[in-house]
Design a protein around this motif. Structure first.
Motif, mmCIF file in Angstrom:
data_model
loop_
_atom_site.group_PDB
_atom_site.id
_atom_site.type_symbol
_atom_site.label_atom_id
_atom_site.label_comp_id
_atom_site.label_asym_id
_atom_site.label_seq_id
_atom_site.Cartn_x
_atom_site.Cartn_y
_atom_site.Cartn_z
ATOM 1 N N TYR A 1 -28.762 -57.709 -16.534
ATOM 2 C CA TYR A 1 -27.339 -57.592 -16.826
ATOM 3 C C TYR A 1 -27.047 -56.411 -17.755
ATOM 4 C CZ TYR A 1 -27.708 -62.368 -15.156
ATOM 5 O OH TYR A 1 -28.005 -63.472 -14.390
ATOM 6 N N ARG B 1 -14.144 -60.858 -26.515
ATOM 7 C CA ARG B 1 -14.895 -61.408 -25.390
ATOM 8 C C ARG B 1 -16.106 -60.529 -25.086
ATOM 9 N NH1 ARG B 1 -11.304 -59.975 -19.996
ATOM 10 N NH2 ARG B 1 -11.122 -57.729 -20.412
ATOM 11 N N GLY C 1 -18.411 -59.248 -21.857
ATOM 12 C CA GLY C 1 -18.431 -59.086 -20.414
ATOM 13 C C GLY C 1 -19.851 -58.980 -19.897
ATOM 14 N N ARG D 1 -23.646 -57.538 -13.461
ATOM 15 C CA ARG D 1 -24.953 -57.624 -12.834
ATOM 16 C C ARG D 1 -25.506 -56.219 -12.603
ATOM 17 N NH1 ARG D 1 -25.665 -62.675 -8.877
ATOM 18 N NH2 ARG D 1 -27.488 -61.411 -8.368
ATOM 19 N N PRO E 1 -17.409 -58.368 -9.678
ATOM 20 C CA PRO E 1 -16.543 -58.630 -10.830
ATOM 21 C C PRO E 1 -17.342 -58.944 -12.098
ATOM 22 C CG PRO E 1 -15.725 -59.773 -8.887
ATOM 23 C CD PRO E 1 -17.075 -59.225 -8.520
ATOM 24 N N ARG F 1 -18.009 -60.855 -15.397
ATOM 25 C CA ARG F 1 -17.663 -62.178 -15.929
ATOM 26 C C ARG F 1 -17.401 -62.040 -17.428
ATOM 27 N NH1 ARG F 1 -21.552 -66.987 -14.318
ATOM 28 N NH2 ARG F 1 -19.845 -68.075 -15.397
ATOM 29 N N TRP F 2 -16.247 -62.528 -17.881
ATOM 30 C CA TRP F 2 -15.866 -62.399 -19.278
ATOM 31 C C TRP F 2 -15.946 -63.754 -19.979
ATOM 32 C CZ3 TRP F 2 -15.507 -57.773 -21.438
ATOM 33 C CH2 TRP F 2 -15.249 -56.665 -20.614
ATOM 34 N N PHE F 3 -16.474 -63.757 -21.184
ATOM 35 C CA PHE F 3 -16.640 -64.970 -21.987
ATOM 36 C C PHE F 3 -15.960 -64.752 -23.329
ATOM 37 C CE2 PHE F 3 -19.983 -64.865 -18.903
ATOM 38 C CZ PHE F 3 -20.201 -66.183 -18.530
ATOM 39 N N ASP G 1 -27.235 -66.616 -11.420
ATOM 40 C CA ASP G 1 -26.015 -67.250 -11.920
ATOM 41 C C ASP G 1 -26.309 -68.384 -12.895
ATOM 42 O OD1 ASP G 1 -24.440 -65.543 -10.503
ATOM 43 O OD2 ASP G 1 -24.130 -66.904 -8.815
ATOM 44 N N LEU H 1 -24.681 -68.768 -18.228
ATOM 45 C CA LEU H 1 -23.899 -68.384 -17.054
ATOM 46 C C LEU H 1 -23.616 -69.574 -16.153
ATOM 47 C CD1 LEU H 1 -25.577 -64.969 -16.096
ATOM 48 C CD2 LEU H 1 -23.572 -65.383 -17.523
ATOM 49 N N GLY I 1 -20.985 -71.621 -18.047
ATOM 50 C CA GLY I 1 -19.798 -70.840 -18.407
ATOM 51 C C GLY I 1 -19.435 -70.948 -19.867
#
Length: 463
Positions: A237, A268, A270, A273, A280, A282-284, A310, A345, A348
């Motif tokens: 990542y 956040r 991000g 991959r 897209p 993925r934002w946390f 994932d 991941l 989430g």
């Protein structure tokens, strides 16, 4: 913590010679300034110097053969902020158990030479990417040595600190380059990003292969123009930090650091991959904070197997500030401390925890572990260098007056060395110090006889 330097002096009498030169301008001498970033060991030096045959206390390990080079701001005529001074490189050549020379050189960008072109065109808002201070970092990739500042293109230099010129990857890079690129120890790829475009996309991720050819250019969707100083990679990542320090045009017009804290922006992480950067991000969401510097990140494959990315858990280790520049870009009120974020991941979720409560900065690891689980994190404390074993609590410390960023150098016996400049207040001079990375015991202190001002980042470049 304060530890004595107990290594015996095994050096012959000082036979060093010094050569000085001034830049080909009229502004070599700098008048004293009261601003904090222009005083004490932050004060710039006023000329370029070469010192040969440096005296040493202790013994330089014979397997050290290369250059230690560090970058930092050194304005010739004052500056409105520490981050905005002209870049100056400081280097020591080590070979055969000797320190052959110390030298300092300004990076001769167009801005250094008096080019009045502004970074942003006032009519169009477009950036002139060749406008640069080149004052933050120095890295090497694919046979090139690059002086970096995140607002602009890299500037190529030699190991002897001569400036060659702006570098744009053969015309392929039409963006700035972060001052904190990452080199994957497995593939040799150079990962970096650019930010600062007034119009979207505000952030773009780039990747160069091991030969230096740009192979990926991928926009990253962020809602505002934030100051994204650092990022991280793992084996799978790329991690981006979208944090609430945002661009302020009024500060830019005033000529100072054009960023401020925005309590409403949010924070956040991000996750992109590596095998599919166009997928897209993925934002946390995380608690609002700011991060200047990342130590490392690594992933742990999920329980369903190594092929199911994932379900991975990603661990990010960085120096976290609860706020930054709330009262303006001259304020550094909070302390930065080592923190960890674990990003699940599959679930989430993000779990954050503090790893220590002492103030530190400039975290580094053995870069051969970049993106993988590391053995130790090294950092600068208030008046010492510290080592954290793995991601655990403080393990060891090394007392020093004013140490700089510790850079890890692999050793023949596997223990490794740390190298840094240390300012000695009693003599107003600096030493290049070599430590055993396993216990932070001092091996050698190279006496430069001149002062290396407080600066930013550097690297060891093996011969």
């Amino acid at each position: 913590m304060s530890l004595p330097f107990s290594t015996p002096d095994t050096t012959a009498p000082d036979t060093s010679t010094t050569h000085t030169s001034t830049p080909d301008t009229d502004a070599a001498d700098i008048a004293p300034a009261p601003a904090a970033h222009l005083a004490g060991n932050f004060a710039p030096v006023d000329r370029e110097i070469t010192v040969d045959r440096l005296p040493v206390t202790g013994s330089i390990p014979p397997d050290l053969d290369g250059w230690y080079l560090r970058n930092g701001p050194n304005p010739r005529a004052g500056s409105a902020h520490w981050f905005l001074g002209d870049g100056m490189l400081h280097g020591v050549r080590v070979r055969g158990g000797r320190a052959e020379w110390y030298r300092n050189r300004w990076v001769r960008t167009g801005q250094f030479d008096g080019d009045p072109t502004p970074l942003y065109d006032p009519a169009t808002g477009e950036r002139n990417l060749a406008v640069s201070h080149a004052n933050t970092h120095i890295v090497a990739h694919a046979g090139r040595t690059l002086a970096l500042v995140e607002s602009s293109l890299p500037w190529e230099v030699t190991r002897d600190l001569e400036t060659l010129g702006a570098y744009d990857f053969g015309g392929a890079l039409r963006d700035s380059m972060t001052a904190h690129p990452k080199i994957c120890p497995t593939t040799g790829e150079l990962h970096f990003f650019g930010y600062g475009n007034l119009r979207a996309p505000h952030v773009t991720y780039h990747r160069a292969d091991e030969t230096g050819r740009l192979v990926v250019e991928q926009p990253v969707d962020v809602p505002g123009l934030t100051m994204m100083h650092d990022f991280a990679i793992t084996e799978r990542y790329v991690l981006f930090l979208d944090l609430p320090v945002v661009f302020d045009l009024s500060l830019a017009m005033a000529g100072t650091m054009p960023y401020r804290w925005d309590s409403g922006y949010g924070a956040r992480i991000g996750v992109m991959r590596r095998d599919d950067p166009s997928a897209p991000v993925r934002w946390f969401e995380i608690e609002p904070c700011y991060v200047f510097h990342v130590a490392n990140a690594f992933d742990t494959p999920g329980a369903s197997g190594a092929g199911e990315a994932d379900n991975d858990v990603i661990t990010l280790v960085a120096v976290r500030y609860p706020t930054m520049w709330v009262s303006g870009p001259d304020s550094f009120d909070p302390d930065g401390t080592l923190h960890e974020w674990r990003i699940d991941l599959g679930a989430g979720t993000v779990v954050e925890r503090a790893l220590d409560d002492r103030r530190i900065e400039f975290p580094r690891i053995d870069d051969t572990h970049a993106g993988r689980r590391h053995d130790a994190v090294y950092a600068v404390g208030r008046h010492d260098l510290v080592r954290y074993d793995g991601a655990g609590p403080l393990a060891r410390g090394f007392g020093a007056d004013e140490p700089g960023e510790p850079v890890f150098v692999p050793s023949a016996d596997g223990r490794g060395y740390l190298i840094t400049y240390v300012y000695r207040a009693e003599t107003a001079t600096s030493d290049l110090v070599v430590l055993d990375a396993s216990d932070l015991s001092q091996l050698a202190s190279v006496h430069l006889g001149v002062r290396v001002p407080a600066g930013f980042h550097g690297n060891w470049f093996p011969a």
